[in-house]
Write an enzyme that holds these catalytic residues in place. Structure first.
Site, short mmCIF file in Angstrom:
data_model
loop_
_atom_site.label_atom_id
_atom_site.label_comp_id
_atom_site.label_asym_id
_atom_site.label_seq_id
_atom_site.Cartn_x
_atom_site.Cartn_y
_atom_site.Cartn_z
CE LYS A 200 -2.47 3.55 2.06
NZ LYS A 200 -1.82 4.64 1.69
CD GLU B 31 12.95 1.54 11.19
OE1 GLU B 31 13.41 2.68 11.75
OE2 GLU B 31 13.62 0.26 11.86
CD GLU C 202 9.73 13.23 12.35
OE1 GLU C 202 10.40 12.85 11.57
OE2 GLU C 202 8.44 12.72 12.53
#
Length: 478
Positions: free
Chosen positions: A174, A249, A381
């Site tokens: 996907k 990750e 982030e």
């Protein structure tokens, strides 16, 4: 106009929903690059069933036979590398020079894992029974779900699919909707290499539908995901509940430490490259910079000067250094963090503005001078071209601040002092360490992954990939 169809059981197919959505060029919002399908769980189930039916025959092929397919895919992809790089650059805004490099890297990854088909898969272990033979071998997981982000639309899908395939798994991928067309161009190379039907399948659509559906599907044996922490945790939780193997990750808040004895020119250039290449949209991008007080004034002056010289513009123009943000929402996120930095008292010393409003989602490379490490721009982030710059009195102070975040993906230090290098290696909380080099840099033959909230603590790439994509069988033979 190119439409990203699903690829299921060796055939290109339209979704039963009939729903499509356009992808526009973030550097030229008047250009529609193509469209992708918003598939549903019926489409996903077809893909998983195809992969499940194909897994036994694919597993029984020798590693060298599977490798021959990957070599063929690499050759086809090499012939089409410019076409793939162009689509990738148009879809997500990365400069054409960078997408060319990424495509070349994807080809190298395919060839690396093709070679893995001829390497060992186990060990002989001495038994306490002198008349017995004991050994280990590795077996594939079965069907692997691959969920990929938009920031590396060529390299990341390949560095997940290639090891999955070489170790005998079948795949359902996907891709990120923003770069679905790039993924289809890659899948065309697999299709033209005549992989057996069902070995590799692709379903486009919303992450909340297709990505979550992969995590929940009882016939998906393993899931490898790269993306945001919030989505990754949801994927991992769902996989854990049903006993599927998963690999996550996720984010980073990557520090660079510049010691007083560092080579100033090298440190500045590496900081700029690490922070602003790909418009800062890398999980390993430099986000925080800690500079020794003795060289801080000179470093700051040179960093700001060089940053202001960077050419921001059309991704396809050969002289462009930095392209746009990948989407309108990503631009809005960057601007929101910049405003937050100003509100919390950080000093804006370079950039900070949206530019080329009439063309696309462009923003200036941005630097904040900070004194409070608890500020939002130093902790969260951003995934954009924004640096938080700090003056420190020692490497030890820098290490303490560098570790004072929830992430631990990559980190780098610039120094000529061996003792400082070893201290950095020992004390920094990160999975990828770079010494006298920028924080953003991953080699395909080496393990890659993070610690703390950056990763599920597994590793991708290199031989380490086999740890996730296979299970060990121990055999006692008498």
């Amino acid at each position: 106009m190119l439409t990203a169809l699903n690829y299921i059981n060796g055939k290109w197919s339209e979704t039963s929903t009939g729903n499509t959505k356009e992808n526009v060029n973030p550097g030229n919002v008047n250009e529609v690059v193509g469209s992708y399908q918003e598939s549903d769980l019926h489409d996903l189930n077809q893909a998983v069933e195809a992969a499940s039916k194909a897994k036994k025959a694919w597993k029984k092929l020798s590693g060298s036979n599977r490798g021959e397919y990957l070599y063929k895919v690499a050759d086809i992809m090499e012939e089409r590398s410019e076409e793939i790089a162009l689509i990738a650059s148009k879809e997500m805004g990365k400069t054409i020079a960078e997408t060319r490099g990424e495509t070349t890297r994807g080809i190298a990854i395919l060839r690396y894992y093709a070679g893995e088909g001829m390497r060992k898969v186990g060990d002989v272990i001495p038994s306490t029974d002198a008349s017995a033979l004991m050994f280990t071998t590795r077996v594939p997981l079965g069907v692997v779900g691959v969920i990929t982000p938009w920031n590396f639309p060529v390299a990341i899908p390949i560095w997940k699919m290639a090891p999955a395939l070489i170790y005998g798994n079948t795949v359902v991928i996907k891709p990120a909707s923003e770069t679905a067309l790039t993924c289809v161009k890659i899948l065309e190379c697999f299709d033209d290499a005549n992989l057996p039907a069902g070995v590799i399948n692709c379903v486009t659509g919303k992450g909340s539908v297709i990505g979550q559906g992969i995590a929940e599907h009882t016939k998906v044996n393993g899931i490898t995901f790269t993306g945001s922490n919030s989505v990754g945790k949801q994927i991992g939780h769902t996989a854990f509940e049903r006993g599927a193997k998963y690999q996550l990750e996720m984010g980073g808040k990557n520090p660079v430490i510049v010691a007083n004895d560092a080579d100033l020119n090298i440190a500045v250039e590496a900081t700029i490259s690490g922070a602003f290449k790909s418009t800062g949209q890398k999980c390993t991008a430099t986000s925080r910079v800690f500079v020794g007080s003795e060289i801080y004034p000179a470093f700051k002056e040179q960093l700001v000067k060089r940053t202001n010289e960077l050419l921001v513009g059309d991704s396809l123009a050969e002289g462009t250094w930095m392209g746009p943000c990948a989407s309108k929402s990503q631009l809005a996120t960057c601007l929101e963090y910049i405003n937050k930095g100003i509100e919390e008292g950080a000093e804006l010393i370079a950039g900070g503005n949206q530019i080329h409003h009439d063309k696309g989602y462009f923003i200036e490379p941005t630097i904040f001078e900070c004194t409070d490490h608890s500020q939002t721009i130093a902790q969260e982030e951003i995934f954009g071209p924004v640096i938080a710059l700090f003056k420190v009195e020692s490497v030890n102070e820098a290490l303490k601040l560098a570790n004072d975040v929830e992430y631990g993906l990559s980190a780098s230090i610039f120094t000529t002092n061996i003792s400082e290098m070893l201290t950095f290696v020992e004390d920094i909380e990160a999975g990828l360490l770079r010494i006298n080099a920028e924080s953003a840099g991953v080699e395909l033959q080496a393990p890659f992954g993070g610690v703390k909230q950056s990763s599920s603590h597994s590793r991708e790439q290199g031989e380490a990939a086999k740890e996730f994509f296979t299970s060990i069988k121990t055999v006692f033979l008498k």
